[in-house]
Design a protein around this motif. Structure first.
Motif, PDB file in Angstrom:
ATOM      1  N   ILE A  44     -25.776  28.165  15.325  1.00  0.00           N
ATOM      2  CA  ILE A  44     -26.056  26.896  16.000  1.00  0.00           C
ATOM      3  C   ILE A  44     -24.758  26.127  16.241  1.00  0.00           C
ATOM      4  O   ILE A  44     -24.562  25.533  17.308  1.00  0.00           O
ATOM      5  N   TYR A  45     -23.858  26.159  15.264  1.00  0.00           N
ATOM      6  CA  TYR A  45     -22.546  25.537  15.473  1.00  0.00           C
ATOM      7  C   TYR A  45     -21.853  26.165  16.678  1.00  0.00           C
ATOM      8  O   TYR A  45     -21.243  25.476  17.504  1.00  0.00           O
ATOM      9  N   SER A  46     -21.955  27.473  16.794  1.00  0.00           N
ATOM     10  CA  SER A  46     -21.336  28.185  17.907  1.00  0.00           C
ATOM     11  C   SER A  46     -21.900  27.714  19.240  1.00  0.00           C
ATOM     12  O   SER A  46     -21.160  27.509  20.210  1.00  0.00           O
ATOM     13  N   ARG A  55     -14.275  20.314  17.179  1.00  0.00           N
ATOM     14  CA  ARG A  55     -14.823  20.773  15.906  1.00  0.00           C
ATOM     15  C   ARG A  55     -15.613  19.678  15.193  1.00  0.00           C
ATOM     16  O   ARG A  55     -16.724  19.911  14.720  1.00  0.00           O
ATOM     17  N   GLU A  56     -15.037  18.469  15.102  1.00  0.00           N
ATOM     18  CA  GLU A  56     -15.719  17.401  14.378  1.00  0.00           C
ATOM     19  C   GLU A  56     -17.036  17.026  15.052  1.00  0.00           C
ATOM     20  O   GLU A  56     -18.068  16.853  14.390  1.00  0.00           O
ATOM     21  N   ASP A  57     -16.999  16.896  16.380  1.00  0.00           N
ATOM     22  CA  ASP A  57     -18.227  16.574  17.109  1.00  0.00           C
ATOM     23  C   ASP A  57     -19.273  17.668  16.926  1.00  0.00           C
ATOM     24  O   ASP A  57     -20.467  17.391  16.782  1.00  0.00           O
ATOM     25  N   SER A  58     -18.823  18.915  16.940  1.00  0.00           N
ATOM     26  CA  SER A  58     -19.753  20.039  16.828  1.00  0.00           C
ATOM     27  C   SER A  58     -20.369  20.127  15.435  1.00  0.00           C
ATOM     28  O   SER A  58     -21.558  20.420  15.285  1.00  0.00           O
ATOM     29  N   ARG A  97     -25.073  14.962  24.574  1.00  0.00           N
ATOM     30  CA  ARG A  97     -23.756  14.499  24.134  1.00  0.00           C
ATOM     31  C   ARG A  97     -22.732  14.616  25.265  1.00  0.00           C
ATOM     32  O   ARG A  97     -21.891  13.731  25.448  1.00  0.00           O
ATOM     33  N   MET A  98     -22.808  15.705  26.034  1.00  0.00           N
ATOM     34  CA  MET A  98     -21.903  15.864  27.172  1.00  0.00           C
ATOM     35  C   MET A  98     -22.117  14.750  28.193  1.00  0.00           C
ATOM     36  O   MET A  98     -21.164  14.196  28.743  1.00  0.00           O
ATOM     37  N   LYS A  99     -23.382  14.416  28.445  1.00  0.00           N
ATOM     38  CA  LYS A  99     -23.682  13.345  29.396  1.00  0.00           C
ATOM     39  C   LYS A  99     -23.179  12.004  28.876  1.00  0.00           C
ATOM     40  O   LYS A  99     -22.680  11.173  29.640  1.00  0.00           O
ATOM     41  N   LEU A 106     -13.382  15.744  28.301  1.00  0.00           N
ATOM     42  CA  LEU A 106     -12.152  16.523  28.445  1.00  0.00           C
ATOM     43  C   LEU A 106     -11.077  16.036  27.485  1.00  0.00           C
ATOM     44  O   LEU A 106     -10.320  16.824  26.925  1.00  0.00           O
ATOM     45  N   SER A 107     -11.015  14.722  27.285  1.00  0.00           N
ATOM     46  CA  SER A 107     -10.010  14.188  26.368  1.00  0.00           C
ATOM     47  C   SER A 107     -10.382  14.461  24.918  1.00  0.00           C
ATOM     48  O   SER A 107      -9.521  14.520  24.044  1.00  0.00           O
ATOM     49  N   ARG A 108     -11.682  14.660  24.651  1.00  0.00           N
ATOM     50  CA  ARG A 108     -12.129  14.944  23.294  1.00  0.00           C
ATOM     51  C   ARG A 108     -11.991  16.421  22.956  1.00  0.00           C
ATOM     52  O   ARG A 108     -11.928  16.793  21.788  1.00  0.00           O
ATOM     53  N   ALA A 109     -11.978  17.268  23.985  1.00  0.00           N
ATOM     54  CA  ALA A 109     -11.859  18.709  23.750  1.00  0.00           C
ATOM     55  C   ALA A 109     -10.509  19.015  23.129  1.00  0.00           C
ATOM     56  O   ALA A 109      -9.474  18.525  23.578  1.00  0.00           O
ATOM     57  N   GLN A 110     -10.529  19.827  22.093  1.00  0.00           N
ATOM     58  CA  GLN A 110      -9.304  20.153  21.384  1.00  0.00           C
ATOM     59  C   GLN A 110      -8.709  21.444  21.911  1.00  0.00           C
ATOM     60  O   GLN A 110      -9.383  22.256  22.530  1.00  0.00           O
TER      61      GLN A 110
END
Length: 204
Positions: A44-46, A55-58, A97-99, A106-110
């Motif tokens: 599910i994390y995947s 990672r933190e958001d996921s 969450r994406m919406k 994009l800025s949150r993506a690591q």
């Protein structure tokens, strides 16, 4: 492992899972649910990470998904495997969450090269190491696709949802779904074409 042994193991595993589900549905058994979580938390994390690339958001959203599954488990009707039921919750949460983040996602993506992928969510070192670099490579390629196309490609080509299910999940028309999938695949092809050596290295 021969086919007979594999069949026996799968049957035992399925029976074990079913007993856990029944305990939770009947008695809200938290210990039984904990064991259910351990069966599927990495997968599910995947799912969530492929959408958010953070990672933190996921991790946070994965916990929310299982909390919701615990609250709603009596709604599970045994019509499909339990994982698919939880997976749908995860996809809905990830889409929402994406919406919510919109362009900020994009800025949150690591940087995928510096982030632990889904395998790192598993306790087993062997599982954590298996295919790690390939997962990072694919995650990095997916992260470069625009969000609506990435969402569509993940749902169709990775999570295995039908066009109809994707239209329902994303609340968009069938034509839009197919267009986004085609555009997303085309963007992926262009990305892979520009990274021929890496594609060859990972046997893709």
């Amino acid at each position: 492992m021969n086919d007979i042994a594999r069949t026996v193991i799968e049957e035992v595993s399925r029976n074990y899972e079913n007993e856990l589900i029944k305990k939770v549905q009947k008695n809200r058994d938290k210990e039984a649910f904990y064991h259910l979580v351990r069966l599927y938390d990495a997968r599910i994390y995947s799912v969530v990470y492929r959408f958010l690339h953070n990672r933190e958001d996921s991790l946070e959203l994965t916990q929310d998904v299982f909390l919701q599954a615990f609250r709603k488990i009596k709604q599970y009707r045994w019509e499909s495997p339990f994982y698919f039921w939880v997976q749908r919750i995860a996809v809905n949460y990830a889409i929402n969450r994406m919406k919510k983040y919109g362009k900020d996602i994009l800025s949150r993506a690591q940087d995928c090269d510096g982030v632990q992928s889904a395998a790192a969510y598993v306790n087993s070192p062997e599982q954590a190491l298996e295919g790690e670099e390939k997962k990072k490579f694919v995650a990095g390629a997916l992260a470069r696709i625009s969000a609506p196309y990435r969402m569509a490609v993940i749902l169709k080509d990775i999570e295995g949802f039908s066009y109809e299910e994707i239209a329902e999940l994303t609340k968009t028309g069938m034509g839009t779904v197919k267009s986004r999938i085609n555009r997303g695949r085309e963007e992926l092809r262009e990305i892979f074409a520009s990274m021929k050596e890496e594609v060859k290295e990972y046997g893709m």
